[in-house]
Design a protein around this motif. Structure first.
Motif, mmCIF file in Angstrom:
data_model
loop_
_atom_site.group_PDB
_atom_site.id
_atom_site.type_symbol
_atom_site.label_atom_id
_atom_site.label_comp_id
_atom_site.label_asym_id
_atom_site.label_seq_id
_atom_site.Cartn_x
_atom_site.Cartn_y
_atom_site.Cartn_z
ATOM 1 N N ARG A 10 -7.307 -1.697 12.535
ATOM 2 C CA ARG A 10 -5.961 -1.933 13.033
ATOM 3 C C ARG A 10 -5.474 -0.758 13.876
ATOM 4 O O ARG A 10 -4.884 -0.946 14.948
ATOM 5 C CB ARG A 10 -5.022 -2.168 11.847
ATOM 6 C CG ARG A 10 -3.566 -2.480 12.188
ATOM 7 C CD ARG A 10 -3.430 -3.825 12.844
ATOM 8 N NE ARG A 10 -3.486 -3.749 14.303
ATOM 9 C CZ ARG A 10 -3.816 -4.771 15.077
ATOM 10 N NH1 ARG A 10 -4.114 -5.952 14.555
ATOM 11 N NH2 ARG A 10 -3.860 -4.628 16.381
ATOM 12 N N ARG A 11 -5.734 0.463 13.419
ATOM 13 C CA ARG A 11 -5.317 1.641 14.177
ATOM 14 C C ARG A 11 -6.078 1.737 15.501
ATOM 15 O O ARG A 11 -5.505 2.138 16.518
ATOM 16 C CB ARG A 11 -5.519 2.912 13.346
ATOM 17 C CG ARG A 11 -4.522 3.059 12.201
ATOM 18 C CD ARG A 11 -4.520 4.468 11.634
ATOM 19 N NE ARG A 11 -5.815 4.803 11.059
ATOM 20 C CZ ARG A 11 -6.185 4.504 9.827
ATOM 21 N NH1 ARG A 11 -5.347 3.833 9.029
ATOM 22 N NH2 ARG A 11 -7.366 4.851 9.355
ATOM 23 N N GLU B 55 -9.169 -10.590 17.536
ATOM 24 C CA GLU B 55 -9.410 -9.278 16.953
ATOM 25 C C GLU B 55 -10.392 -9.371 15.793
ATOM 26 O O GLU B 55 -11.268 -8.506 15.637
ATOM 27 C CB GLU B 55 -8.091 -8.665 16.484
ATOM 28 C CG GLU B 55 -7.185 -8.207 17.616
ATOM 29 C CD GLU B 55 -5.826 -7.751 17.132
ATOM 30 O OE1 GLU B 55 -5.167 -6.981 17.861
ATOM 31 O OE2 GLU B 55 -5.413 -8.158 16.019
ATOM 32 N N ASP C 225 -4.635 -0.751 17.944
ATOM 33 C CA ASP C 225 -3.315 -0.324 18.405
ATOM 34 C C ASP C 225 -3.392 0.800 19.439
ATOM 35 O O ASP C 225 -2.436 1.018 20.186
ATOM 36 C CB ASP C 225 -2.459 0.125 17.216
ATOM 37 C CG ASP C 225 -2.061 -1.047 16.323
ATOM 38 O OD1 ASP C 225 -2.156 -2.194 16.773
ATOM 39 O OD2 ASP C 225 -1.665 -0.804 15.159
ATOM 40 N N ARG C 226 -4.497 1.520 19.482
ATOM 41 C CA ARG C 226 -4.675 2.558 20.504
ATOM 42 C C ARG C 226 -4.886 1.939 21.889
ATOM 43 O O ARG C 226 -4.562 2.549 22.910
ATOM 44 C CB ARG C 226 -5.880 3.448 20.163
ATOM 45 C CG ARG C 226 -5.647 4.427 19.018
ATOM 46 C CD ARG C 226 -6.955 5.141 18.688
ATOM 47 N NE ARG C 226 -6.798 6.070 17.578
ATOM 48 C CZ ARG C 226 -6.721 7.387 17.720
ATOM 49 N NH1 ARG C 226 -6.767 7.918 18.918
ATOM 50 N NH2 ARG C 226 -6.592 8.170 16.663
ATOM 51 N N ARG D 186 -5.051 -2.018 24.219
ATOM 52 C CA ARG D 186 -4.152 -3.150 24.452
ATOM 53 C C ARG D 186 -4.959 -4.363 24.919
ATOM 54 O O ARG D 186 -6.028 -4.227 25.544
ATOM 55 C CB ARG D 186 -3.099 -2.796 25.508
ATOM 56 C CG ARG D 186 -3.645 -2.444 26.886
ATOM 57 C CD ARG D 186 -2.512 -2.128 27.858
ATOM 58 N NE ARG D 186 -2.989 -1.839 29.202
ATOM 59 C CZ ARG D 186 -3.268 -0.615 29.640
ATOM 60 N NH1 ARG D 186 -3.115 0.435 28.830
ATOM 61 N NH2 ARG D 186 -3.692 -0.433 30.892
#
Length: 223
Positions: free
Chosen positions: A103-104, A86, A107-108, A110
């Motif tokens: 980060r957001r 990442e 997280d949306r 995968r």
């Protein structure tokens, strides 16, 4: 021109100028800092020039709201953690995002391990995902004929997903691969709800497209 229009209300002009500049910012930090500065200039103008307590109240509320939002951004940035893959993705193609925004975004979508033979896009069909290939190789096929290979560090399906067009090629995983994938509806919602983050994603996609074109042109020149 009557110079008093400028000199007598310089704080008011400064307030609106800073507000306009804030709308040009892609990074949320600078946008909110400029809005705060605009509101502070507006408070001075309303208090000293206009003697307008209503204006002072609402400009003060605007300052407080944006300070609170900055504190939330700071908290999210401090809490954000990333895996090595990442971090490589973020620093290479998403380096305009703050840690919390990145980060957001991650997280949306995968992370997936993709086996050889997995089809990522089909020629003539709209892709369901935007894919970032962290490792492995993907074969690009047009009319059933392989024309090139894309290796790790690049997006797959970005040209079709950024518009409304169908994919111009079929892409098939040719070696075991690791990829981050985000569904098309989630990407479209991001465009509607977070313009600053989407602008960074689009800028990363543009850089990646240029890199792939340069590589392709260099390969064509060697043949």
């Amino acid at each position: 021109m009557d110079l008093s229009f400028i000199t007598d209300g310089w704080a008011g002009h400064l307030s609106y100028l800073l507000l306009v500049l804030s709308m040009l910012m892609r990074r949320m930090l600078w946008l909110r800092l400029l809005v705060i500065a605009s509101a502070l200039a507006g408070i001075a103008f309303d208090y000293f020039w206009l003697n307008n307590p209503v204006g002072v109240f609402w400009q003060t509320l605007l300052v407080l709201v944006n300070v609170a939002e900055l504190l939330i951004l700071w908290r999210n940035d401090r809490r954000a953690t990333f895996t090595p893959e990442e971090e490589h993705f973020r620093s290479g193609l998403l380096h305009g995002l703050s840690p919390g925004q990145a980060r957001r975004l991650f997280d949306r979508g995968r992370w997936e391990d993709l086996a050889p033979g997995t089809v990522l896009t089909r020629q003539g069909a709209c892709p369901e995902f935007l894919t970032y290939l962290a490792s492995g190789d993907v074969s690009v096929e047009v009319g059933g004929r392989a024309i090139r290979t894309v290796s790790g560090g690049h997006f797959i399906g970005e040209m079709s997903l950024m518009g409304d067009d169908a994919a111009s090629a079929t892409t098939v995983v040719s070696t075991p691969a690791r990829a981050w994938r985000i569904e098309r509806p989630k990407l479209l919602r991001l465009r509607e709800t977070n313009h600053a983050a989407m602008a960074v994603v689009e800028a990363g996609i543009a850089r990646d497209m240029r890199a792939k074109l340069m590589y392709q042109n260099a390969g064509d020149g060697q043949t």
